[in-house]
Write a protein that holds these residues in place. Structure first.
Motif, PDB file in Angstrom:
ATOM      1  N   GLU A 241      51.380  44.177  37.992  1.00 44.42           N
ATOM      2  CA  GLU A 241      50.226  43.404  37.555  1.00 44.42           C
ATOM      3  C   GLU A 241      49.716  42.494  38.682  1.00 44.42           C
ATOM      4  OE1 GLU A 241      50.645  41.376  33.834  1.00 44.42           O
ATOM      5  OE2 GLU A 241      51.590  43.083  32.844  1.00 44.42           O
ATOM      6  N   VAL A 242      50.644  41.859  39.387  1.00 46.23           N
ATOM      7  CA  VAL A 242      50.247  40.975  40.486  1.00 46.23           C
ATOM      8  C   VAL A 242      49.495  41.758  41.558  1.00 46.23           C
ATOM      9  CG1 VAL A 242      51.121  39.605  42.423  1.00 46.23           C
ATOM     10  CG2 VAL A 242      52.043  39.244  40.125  1.00 46.23           C
ATOM     11  N   TRP A 243      50.061  42.879  41.988  1.00 43.67           N
ATOM     12  CA  TRP A 243      49.440  43.604  43.093  1.00 43.67           C
ATOM     13  C   TRP A 243      48.184  44.349  42.652  1.00 43.67           C
ATOM     14  CZ3 TRP A 243      49.664  42.892  48.043  1.00 43.67           C
ATOM     15  CH2 TRP A 243      50.750  42.172  48.561  1.00 43.67           C
ATOM     16  N   MET A 244      48.100  44.756  41.381  1.00 37.71           N
ATOM     17  CA  MET A 244      46.828  45.288  40.891  1.00 37.71           C
ATOM     18  C   MET A 244      45.727  44.247  41.038  1.00 37.71           C
ATOM     19  SD  MET A 244      47.448  47.440  37.431  1.00 37.71           S
ATOM     20  CE  MET A 244      48.365  48.973  37.401  1.00 37.71           C
ATOM     21  N   ALA A 245      46.044  43.013  40.651  1.00 43.71           N
ATOM     22  CA  ALA A 245      45.055  41.937  40.755  1.00 43.71           C
ATOM     23  C   ALA A 245      44.649  41.716  42.203  1.00 43.71           C
ATOM     24  CB  ALA A 245      45.617  40.654  40.154  1.00 43.71           C
ATOM     25  N   LEU A 246      45.621  41.646  43.111  1.00 49.78           N
ATOM     26  CA  LEU A 246      45.317  41.402  44.516  1.00 49.78           C
ATOM     27  C   LEU A 246      44.519  42.553  45.125  1.00 49.78           C
ATOM     28  CD1 LEU A 246      48.718  39.907  45.739  1.00 49.78           C
ATOM     29  CD2 LEU A 246      46.700  38.694  44.930  1.00 49.78           C
ATOM     30  N   ILE A 247      44.918  43.767  44.821  1.00 50.66           N
ATOM     31  CA  ILE A 247      44.239  44.938  45.372  1.00 50.66           C
ATOM     32  C   ILE A 247      42.799  45.009  44.883  1.00 50.66           C
ATOM     33  CG2 ILE A 247      44.206  47.474  45.233  1.00 50.66           C
ATOM     34  CD1 ILE A 247      47.320  47.307  45.493  1.00 50.66           C
TER      35      ILE A 247
END
Length: 466
Positions: A241-247
């Motif tokens: 979830e964190v890296w989806m948001a950042l990406i």
């Protein structure tokens, strides 16, 4: 986000101008330092601020029935900055650097409790805009933060009452803030079409960026506990979830720490012996990569195709200090192989960050496998794309050797500086005033001082004496 009845050491040290991730700056806001990336917790007890700092959290948002003098004192002691309500105590602390922003009412886009067990409609966006004007009139030196509900992503969510489906409201809500965020918690959701569909986090980021026309920093909140569910996210799901948001372009994020199942615990994340170390590791990686995340996107340098049409792979491409970074995530819960094509690649191998492995480069690209929602972070040396690199500017830092202070003779304001020893370890610097650097806390020895002024890099070896 449900309601309830630090500045930490990172890769680079000198914070010199306020607020990250936008054109406007605020004198008393967050640092506009390339090495700063906001990672927050919501409505937590200031007594726990030092513990959260140990987990590489660097921002509090919201204070229960605050701010109060005691709360601000505790945060100041812990070195944990806060965004909070602009109450009487807050207004008495306009010169207090521990306050870095003001918060609007939480989730005004949702149906509002009427105090009698029923619900009133969502708050009119004009009301939020009016509150924003009042907050800015009282203090134009700090940003105003607004958090919206899951209707940002789950656009037909019935929790908006009579406002359900009225997405036209969102651009007007966004006019009532300087930083906008939202929350949706797919693992703990009670709705079948949301349950375990982690990609709803990315969808919300996309919607806010579209509705704001990419004019303001977009943040989100990440689930870490049971909340009110029998389900609970795994560390791998939180990472996804964190890296989806950042990406997808988030410029900050926070963790929701409360839970009501199996019993109420306002700081359940902090008390979790598995999840808290896991998010600490996530945060540490993000702080390590903060200068990269804050650098411009290089969208056309890399492309990726998935061999599974049901599992797209999304990427974020960055170039920083002669290194190309590709951050990738599988957007569905299924297996896929991604084929990456990299413009002008000249290296034989790509390093997978944090996984202790390299991937062979063949035919101008590389391949890698993904399990459901899996994240991979890649880096490779500079690519010859025909884009001219800015040379490192030699400067004659003085005095050299130095003992208490050194001066960097550059005409433009310093955007960032860092001190490293000859092993590449970052050494904390006490502070910077203009072009003068305080090195009085550093041990004697040889170091490299490097940074940027007007987006032009500089560096020089210096000797620090007693």
């Amino acid at each position: 986000m449900k309601k309830v009845a630090v500045i930490i050491p990172v890769l680079l040290i000198c914070m010199v101008s306020p607020v990250q991730g936008q054109d406007e700056t605020w004198e008393n806001g967050l640092p506009d330092d390339p090495g700063f990336f906001p990672i927050a917790v919501w409505l937590q007890d200031p007594a726990d601020a030092s513990a959260y700092r140990q987990g590489d959290v660097n921002l509090y948002i919201g204070l229960w029935q605050g701010p109060t003098e005691d709360q601000l004192s505790a945060l100041r002691t812990a070195g944990m900055p806060v965004m909070c309500s602009q109450n009487t105590t807050g207004l008495d602390h306009l010169e207090d650097s521990i306050i870095v922003g003001w918060t609007q009412q939480d989730e005004p886009d949702n149906a509002q409790p009427d105090g009698s067990g029923g619900y009133d409609p969502c708050i009119d966006p004009e009301v939020i805009q009016g509150l924003y004007d009042d907050l800015k009139a009282n203090d134009p030196t700090r940003p105003v933060y607004l958090n919206l509900g899951q209707g940002v992503s789950n656009t037909d969510w019935v929790g908006r009452g009579t406002c359900t489906g009225d997405t036209w409201m969102y651009p007007y809500y966004i006019e009532g803030c300087d930083i906008v965020s939202f929350d949706i918690y797919p693992v703990t959701s009670k709705y079948d079409h949301i349950k375990n569909n982690l990609w709803y986090v990315a969808r919300g980021i996309d919607n806010l960026r579209e509705w704001s026309e990419d004019s303001k920093p977009v943040w989100c909140w990440i689930e870490t506990t049971h909340i009110s569910s029998q389900s609970k996210p795994t560390p791998a799901q939180v990472k996804s979830e964190v890296w989806m948001a950042l990406i997808h372009g988030a410029k900050g994020f926070g963790y929701f720490c409360h839970e009501w199942v199996p019993e109420f615990n306002a700081n359940a994340l902090l008390d979790d012996p598995v999840m808290f170390p896991a998010v600490t590791a996530i945060n540490s990686r993000i702080h390590e990569l903060a200068p990269v995340l804050n650098s411009p996107d290089k969208k056309d340098w890399v492309s990726v195709t998935s061999d599974n049409p049901d599992v797209p792979i999304d990427i974020l491409v960055k170039h920083f200090r002669d290194t190309l970074y590709v951050f990738a995530v599988a957007m569905r819960d299924g297996a896929a192989t991604g084929s990456f094509s990299v413009e002008g690649i000249q290296e034989d191998e790509v390093t997978v960050i944090g996984e202790d492995r390299d991937i062979e480069v063949t035919g101008g690209g590389f391949e890698d496998t993904f399990s459901g929602y899996e994240v991979h972070l890649y880096k490779m040396k500079y690519l010859d794309t025909g884009i001219e690199r800015e040379p490192v500017r030699p400067v004659k830092i003085y005095p050299n050797p130095g003992s208490r202070y050194v001066t960097i003779p550059v005409e433009n304001p310093i955007q960032h500086c860092a001190l490293t020893n000859l092993c590449g370890q970052v050494i904390p610097i006490r502070g910077i005033a203009g072009n003068r650097i305080d090195i009085s806390n550093c041990n004697p020895g040889m170091y490299v001082l490097h940074g940027w002024a007007a987006n032009v890099p500089f560096q020089q070896k210096i000797v620090i004496e007693n």
